[in-house]
Motif scaffolding. Structure first.
Motif, PDB file in Angstrom:
ATOM      1  N   ARG A 192      64.254  13.960  54.586  1.00 10.38           N
ATOM      2  CA  ARG A 192      65.689  14.008  54.295  1.00 10.38           C
ATOM      3  C   ARG A 192      66.159  12.670  53.728  1.00 10.38           C
ATOM      4  NH1 ARG A 192      70.317  16.786  55.701  1.00 10.38           N
ATOM      5  NH2 ARG A 192      72.140  15.535  56.260  1.00 10.38           N
ATOM      6  N   LEU A 193      65.726  11.576  54.342  1.00  9.94           N
ATOM      7  CA  LEU A 193      66.092  10.257  53.836  1.00  9.94           C
ATOM      8  C   LEU A 193      65.445   9.990  52.477  1.00  9.94           C
ATOM      9  CD1 LEU A 193      65.881   8.109  57.099  1.00  9.94           C
ATOM     10  CD2 LEU A 193      67.949   8.845  55.883  1.00  9.94           C
ATOM     11  N   ALA A 194      64.218  10.476  52.268  1.00  6.02           N
ATOM     12  CA  ALA A 194      63.555  10.291  50.979  1.00  6.02           C
ATOM     13  C   ALA A 194      64.311  11.021  49.870  1.00  6.02           C
ATOM     14  CB  ALA A 194      62.111  10.790  51.055  1.00  6.02           C
ATOM     15  N   LEU A 195      64.748  12.242  50.140  1.00  7.82           N
ATOM     16  CA  LEU A 195      65.512  12.984  49.142  1.00  7.82           C
ATOM     17  C   LEU A 195      66.841  12.285  48.870  1.00  7.82           C
ATOM     18  CD1 LEU A 195      65.569  15.543  47.378  1.00  7.82           C
ATOM     19  CD2 LEU A 195      66.723  16.700  49.261  1.00  7.82           C
ATOM     20  N   GLY A 196      67.447  11.732  49.906  1.00  5.05           N
ATOM     21  CA  GLY A 196      68.697  10.996  49.714  1.00  5.05           C
ATOM     22  C   GLY A 196      68.521   9.790  48.811  1.00  5.05           C
ATOM     23  N   LEU A 197      67.371   9.114  48.902  1.00  2.00           N
ATOM     24  CA  LEU A 197      67.100   7.974  48.028  1.00  2.00           C
ATOM     25  C   LEU A 197      67.006   8.417  46.571  1.00  2.00           C
ATOM     26  CD1 LEU A 197      66.353   5.046  47.435  1.00  2.00           C
ATOM     27  CD2 LEU A 197      63.993   5.593  48.073  1.00  2.00           C
ATOM     28  N   VAL A 198      66.323   9.520  46.324  1.00  2.38           N
ATOM     29  CA  VAL A 198      66.183  10.007  44.941  1.00  2.38           C
ATOM     30  C   VAL A 198      67.548  10.409  44.380  1.00  2.38           C
ATOM     31  CG1 VAL A 198      65.067  11.714  43.455  1.00  2.38           C
ATOM     32  CG2 VAL A 198      63.825  10.771  45.400  1.00  2.38           C
ATOM     33  N   ILE A 199      68.374  11.038  45.196  1.00  2.00           N
ATOM     34  CA  ILE A 199      69.714  11.417  44.742  1.00  2.00           C
ATOM     35  C   ILE A 199      70.532  10.169  44.410  1.00  2.00           C
ATOM     36  CG2 ILE A 199      71.893  12.451  45.485  1.00  2.00           C
ATOM     37  CD1 ILE A 199      70.259  14.452  47.091  1.00  2.00           C
ATOM     38  N   THR A 200      70.402   9.130  45.218  1.00  4.97           N
ATOM     39  CA  THR A 200      71.101   7.876  44.943  1.00  4.97           C
ATOM     40  C   THR A 200      70.670   7.304  43.594  1.00  4.97           C
ATOM     41  OG1 THR A 200      71.284   7.392  47.306  1.00  4.97           O
ATOM     42  CG2 THR A 200      71.498   5.542  45.790  1.00  4.97           C
ATOM     43  N   LEU A 201      69.375   7.345  43.297  1.00  8.75           N
ATOM     44  CA  LEU A 201      68.882   6.855  42.007  1.00  8.75           C
ATOM     45  C   LEU A 201      69.394   7.726  40.862  1.00  8.75           C
ATOM     46  CD1 LEU A 201      65.202   5.917  42.952  1.00  8.75           C
ATOM     47  CD2 LEU A 201      67.203   4.416  42.769  1.00  8.75           C
ATOM     48  N   CYS A 202      69.559   9.026  41.109  1.00 10.80           N
ATOM     49  CA  CYS A 202      70.122   9.908  40.080  1.00 10.80           C
ATOM     50  C   CYS A 202      71.554   9.498  39.749  1.00 10.80           C
ATOM     51  CB  CYS A 202      70.081  11.357  40.551  1.00 10.80           C
ATOM     52  SG  CYS A 202      68.443  12.116  40.525  1.00 10.80           S
ATOM     53  N   PHE A 203      72.331   9.161  40.758  1.00 11.72           N
ATOM     54  CA  PHE A 203      73.692   8.694  40.511  1.00 11.72           C
ATOM     55  C   PHE A 203      73.679   7.395  39.713  1.00 11.72           C
ATOM     56  CE2 PHE A 203      75.177  11.870  43.408  1.00 11.72           C
ATOM     57  CZ  PHE A 203      76.539  11.993  43.173  1.00 11.72           C
ATOM     58  N   ALA A 204      72.724   6.519  40.012  1.00 13.86           N
ATOM     59  CA  ALA A 204      72.619   5.269  39.260  1.00 13.86           C
ATOM     60  C   ALA A 204      72.274   5.540  37.798  1.00 13.86           C
ATOM     61  CB  ALA A 204      71.570   4.365  39.909  1.00 13.86           C
ATOM     62  N   LEU A 260      73.989  17.431  47.127  1.00 15.81           N
ATOM     63  CA  LEU A 260      74.710  16.798  48.238  1.00 15.81           C
ATOM     64  C   LEU A 260      75.563  17.808  49.002  1.00 15.81           C
ATOM     65  CD1 LEU A 260      75.986  13.323  46.960  1.00 15.81           C
ATOM     66  CD2 LEU A 260      74.295  13.794  48.728  1.00 15.81           C
ATOM     67  N   LEU A 261      76.114  18.781  48.306  1.00 12.35           N
ATOM     68  CA  LEU A 261      76.941  19.785  48.976  1.00 12.35           C
ATOM     69  C   LEU A 261      76.127  20.640  49.945  1.00 12.35           C
ATOM     70  CD1 LEU A 261      79.189  20.971  45.993  1.00 12.35           C
ATOM     71  CD2 LEU A 261      79.762  19.352  47.813  1.00 12.35           C
ATOM     72  N   LEU A 262      74.810  20.677  49.766  1.00 12.00           N
ATOM     73  CA  LEU A 262      73.937  21.486  50.616  1.00 12.00           C
ATOM     74  C   LEU A 262      73.207  20.649  51.654  1.00 12.00           C
ATOM     75  CD1 LEU A 262      72.335  23.631  47.755  1.00 12.00           C
ATOM     76  CD2 LEU A 262      74.313  24.215  49.161  1.00 12.00           C
ATOM     77  N   ARG A 263      73.652  19.418  51.885  1.00 14.26           N
ATOM     78  CA  ARG A 263      72.885  18.439  52.664  1.00 14.26           C
ATOM     79  C   ARG A 263      72.612  18.869  54.100  1.00 14.26           C
ATOM     80  NH1 ARG A 263      78.014  17.188  52.033  1.00 14.26           N
ATOM     81  NH2 ARG A 263      79.302  16.541  53.797  1.00 14.26           N
ATOM     82  N   GLU A 264      73.437  19.751  54.688  1.00 18.94           N
ATOM     83  CA  GLU A 264      73.244  20.142  56.074  1.00 18.94           C
ATOM     84  C   GLU A 264      72.037  21.055  56.263  1.00 18.94           C
ATOM     85  OE1 GLU A 264      74.875  18.761  58.353  1.00 18.94           O
ATOM     86  OE2 GLU A 264      76.420  17.802  57.126  1.00 18.94           O
ATOM     87  N   GLN A 265      71.555  21.699  55.201  1.00 14.15           N
ATOM     88  CA  GLN A 265      70.474  22.673  55.344  1.00 14.15           C
ATOM     89  C   GLN A 265      69.354  22.448  54.334  1.00 14.15           C
ATOM     90  OE1 GLN A 265      71.887  26.826  55.891  1.00 14.15           O
ATOM     91  NE2 GLN A 265      73.936  25.959  55.794  1.00 14.15           N
ATOM     92  N   TRP A 266      69.108  21.211  53.960  1.00 17.44           N
ATOM     93  CA  TRP A 266      68.022  20.943  53.015  1.00 17.44           C
ATOM     94  C   TRP A 266      66.696  21.500  53.534  1.00 17.44           C
ATOM     95  CZ3 TRP A 266      69.239  15.123  51.705  1.00 17.44           C
ATOM     96  CH2 TRP A 266      70.275  15.078  50.762  1.00 17.44           C
ATOM     97  N   PHE A 267      65.887  21.986  52.601  1.00 17.33           N
ATOM     98  CA  PHE A 267      64.523  22.497  52.856  1.00 17.33           C
ATOM     99  C   PHE A 267      64.519  23.810  53.632  1.00 17.33           C
ATOM    100  CE2 PHE A 267      64.440  17.774  53.118  1.00 17.33           C
ATOM    101  CZ  PHE A 267      63.935  17.531  51.848  1.00 17.33           C
TER     102      PHE A 267
END
Length: 477
Positions: free
Chosen positions: A363-375, A429-436
């Protein structure tokens, strides 16, 4: 033959060339950018990227945002009800001592647990099975006043990390854990996913493509349920009834984290690309082709700074979380345990076998990739707009538009519009509560959030390349 003396105009031109500050800037760029055999100036990517990182690190605004977000995360991680922590830590200590699989054998061992209210010193040492003769020794070692709590011919002593301000006694903790684990069965073996499948198919009835996609997704979902039932994942203790509370606490913290780091990524990339314009040196720096090529190190610096900020804010929640919660007997349990559910009733079925610790990590790894996408998205805007405040504003408007589009699509019952509108990092991000997990009508395929994130990373990288090409060719204004 003697050289002809220079005319006054020529001497003035030479002197002007020597004294021109713009010429000095171009000369300094050329000095640090030696030319190759074809005459093209080379940049030193690491040197320039490091310089741009130093520029970002020197901005007080950046550290102010990081400090505020870190303080919020620290408070969220540390301010957990003491009784919630006590229930979690007691169940975790029990799982370490007698095993993490509930069932008849677990219940027999749980009945032999010493329920004397020992000192709440926070000591994490755990003592396993002891004989009658060893009971007093174990009790003395744990700080109990006597050994009279030893019952029968054998006892099990649990020493959990119970907060001193918890109002629950050891006997109450034991009684609650016994109540939720007594008579448990393999709930996944009796779970019928066909009801969920039919409900989703009903919502897409009339759309042959959507129906085909949903049918295949829920066929795979049924196979996952069968597999997890066979492995006994539902019987993992996973900290009893408090798993929902603690995982929801973690989801809430990481939910804030992802929005914080995405906002920071926008800010950091906008500042990295707009620093020269803000300081009034853009025209001087970009007057040469070499100067324009500094955009690549600036983008790299923005990405690195975003990743570092992400890790700092992750540390601000993971560190306190691990200091408050005892995770030894919990993180090795299956995340699909019956004690971890979606909306309090539906099993939390992931597309591959994950323990709770592994799930939190990915979950944290996917969050990092999403952060880089925003960048990367901000880099595209920065190359095209070249105004720090306008870039940040456009990024915010784009996020709000994506959220509004997805919400409107769901309210109108248009799944395709929701899928297209959510095919970006904002939609993930809108689906963050149920990833995977299967994600219901929000996803047409398995691993939807992962696929969308990877695709976003690819197409945003391509957009950055195109924006750089446009930036290198157009005139500055």
């Amino acid at each position: 033959m003697s050289a002809l003396p220079l005319q006054p105009e020529a001497r003035w031109a030479r002197q002007r060339h020597t004294d021109d500050p713009d010429n000095d800037s171009r000369k300094s760029i050329a000095e640090v950018s030696p030319r190759n055999s074809s005459g093209t100036a080379h940049l030193h990517p690491l040197r320039f990227t490091g310089t741009e990182l130093v520029k970002i690190a020197r901005l007080p605004l950046v550290w102010a945002f990081i400090a505020v977000f870190a303080m919020v995360n620290l408070m969220l991680a540390a301010t957990v009800p003491a009784n919630t922590v006590a229930l979690h830590n007691y169940a975790s200590a029990v799982a370490v001592t007698i095993g993490g699989k509930v069932g008849p054998d677990f219940s027999r061992k749980l009945a032999r647990v010493n329920t004397t209210d020992i000192s709440k010193s926070g000591n994490a040492d755990v003592t396993g099975d002891t004989g009658a003769g060893d009971g007093s020794t174990a009790a003395d070692a744990l700080g109990t006043s006597s050994a009279q709590s030893v019952v029968g011919h054998a006892t099990i002593v649990i020493n959990a990390q119970i907060p001193t301000d918890s109002t629950l006694t050891t006997d109450e903790l034991h009684r609650q854990l016994t109540a939720v684990t007594k008579g448990t069965t393999n709930t996944l073996a009796s779970y019928d996913p066909s009801n969920l499948r039919e409900a989703i198919l009903t919502q897409v009835d009339g759309d042959p493509v959507a129906t085909w996609l949903m049918r295949h997704k829920y066929d795979a979902y049924a196979a996952r349920v069968t597999h997890l039932a066979a492995t006994g994942a539902a019987m993992d203790l996973a900290a009893g009834t408090v798993t929902d509370d603690t995982l929801l606490h973690w989801f809430r913290m990481t939910g804030y984290l992802f929005f914080e780091t995405c906002a920071l990524a926008v800010l950091l990339m906008a500042l990295a690309l707009g620093s020269e314009r803000t300081s009034g040196t853009e025209q001087l720096l970009m007057a040469t082709r070499t100067g324009r090529r500094l955009a690549a190190p600036k983008i790299a610096a923005g990405l690195i700074a975003s990743a570092v900020a992400y890790l700092l804010l992750v540390a601000a929640i993971v560190g306190p979380y691990l200091m408050v919660f005892d995770v030894r007997g919990v993180w090795s349990a299956s995340v699909s345990s019956q004690f971890n559910t979606v909306f309090g009733q539906q099993p939390f079925i992931t597309w591959w076998d994950l323990t709770i610790g592994q799930y939190l990590f990915v979950r944290l790894a996917l969050g990092l990739v999403i952060t880089l996408c925003f960048a990367l998205f901000t880099a595209v805007l920065g190359l095209l707009i070249r105004n720090t405040f306008a870039v940040a504003g456009c990024a915010g408007v784009a996020v709000l538009l994506a959220i509004g589009l997805v919400s409107a699509a769901h309210s109108l019952g248009l799944p395709w519009l929701a899928w297209v509108g959510g095919f970006n990092p904002v939609g993930v991000l809108l689906l963050r509560e149920q990833w995977f997990t299967e994600l219901g009508l929000d996803a047409p395929t398995a691993f939807w959030e992962t696929g969308v994130t990877v695709c976003s990373l690819v197409y945003l990288s391509a957009f950055v390349r195109l924006a750089r090409r446009s930036f290198n060719r157009k005139d500055l204004k």
